[in-house]
Design an enzyme around this catalytic site. Structure first.
Site, mmCIF file in Angstrom:
data_model
loop_
_atom_site.group_PDB
_atom_site.id
_atom_site.type_symbol
_atom_site.label_atom_id
_atom_site.label_comp_id
_atom_site.label_asym_id
_atom_site.label_seq_id
_atom_site.Cartn_x
_atom_site.Cartn_y
_atom_site.Cartn_z
ATOM 1 N N HIS A 1 1.179 -1.151 0.154
ATOM 2 C CA HIS A 1 -0.362 0.291 -0.289
ATOM 3 C C HIS A 1 0.320 1.363 0.128
ATOM 4 C CE1 HIS A 1 -2.927 2.988 2.513
ATOM 5 N NE2 HIS A 1 -2.999 3.252 0.976
ATOM 6 N N SER A 2 0.751 2.032 -0.413
ATOM 7 C CA SER A 2 1.164 3.282 -0.957
ATOM 8 C C SER A 2 2.636 3.433 -0.605
ATOM 9 C CB SER A 2 1.011 4.028 0.251
ATOM 10 O OG SER A 2 0.885 5.763 0.371
#
Length: 236
Positions: free
Chosen positions: A76-77
């Site tokens: 994520h991210s």
């Protein structure tokens, strides 16, 4: 049953995956949610020396010592930077890569090389003012359009991120990772997202892509929808 390794973005820890982790384990899957060095319950290990390669080591060593194979590796991210490095090192152990509203770096790039200039400058100024020049304080959950019910909790849970993790350039020894399939999931419900370009690039590369209409922290805003998407990625 599938094996999932879920890698957090900046400022977050294992806690942010609780809903998705519980949903996947309830279906009989193996799920690992490592907190990266220096973050959250591992904040006592935060130092100037913690960088992107430290975090790649965290995840690669988990896979090595847990003896995992056929891993669905999710980032994520900022975690997208991490999983790219892990897949480059041990692609033979990875069944699928899932970039979850994530940065996708090329060889020799850092996260800050790809971040819009105003975002990068804001992080540098925050580190100088509040982090002794080397720690980046968390961005408020409201900026990421985290659902209103979770915002105060997320702000309380997030901890400083080492600036070096944003500035260190990713070193890749191979080209495209030798994994079974690659997926990109794009959060389409927040303003100012820096991930549109990565999403468009993923489509151009022929990766499997999906949009989820929510804020950046998809695992908190749409855990059921994300669980379904991860199960679909595991099935390919």
């Amino acid at each position: 049953m599938a094996t999932f390794v879920l890698v957090t973005g900046a400022w977050h820890g294992s806690w942010c995956w609780k809903r998705v982790r519980d949903a996947l384990t309830a279906r009989g899957h193996a799920v690992f949610t490592p907190t990266l060095t220096g973050l959250c319950e591992r904040r006592h290990l935060l130092s100037r020396d913690v960088d992107l390669h430290t975090h790649i080591d965290d995840v690669a060593n988990l896979i090595r010592w847990e003896e995992l194979t056929d891993v669905v590796l999710v980032g994520h991210s900022y975690g997208g930077c991490v999983i790219s490095g892990v897949a480059d090192r041990m692609g033979e152990k990875i069944a699928a890569l899932v970039y979850l509203d994530a940065f996708v770096l090329e060889n020799g790039q850092s996260l800050h090389d790809t971040l819009p200039a105003e975002h990068r400058q804001g992080q540098l100024e925050a580190a100088a003012a509040l982090g002794d020049g080397w720690r980046v304080p968390p961005i408020p959950a409201a900026v990421f359009n985290v659902n209103a019910a979770d915002r105060a909790w997320v702000d309380d849970q997030c901890t400083d991120q080492p600036l070096a993790s944003f500035q260190q350039k990713l070193h890749l020894d191979h080209g495209a990772p030798a994994v079974g399939s690659i997926h990109y999931i794009y959060a389409a419900g927040w303003e100012g997202t820096p991930f549109t370009g990565f999403y468009e690039s993923a489509k151009a590369r022929g990766w499997s892509t999906q949009e989820i209409a929510c804020g950046h922290d998809i695992m908190l805003d749409r855990p059921e929808e994300l669980t379904a998407a991860l199960l679909q990625a595991a099935a390919h």
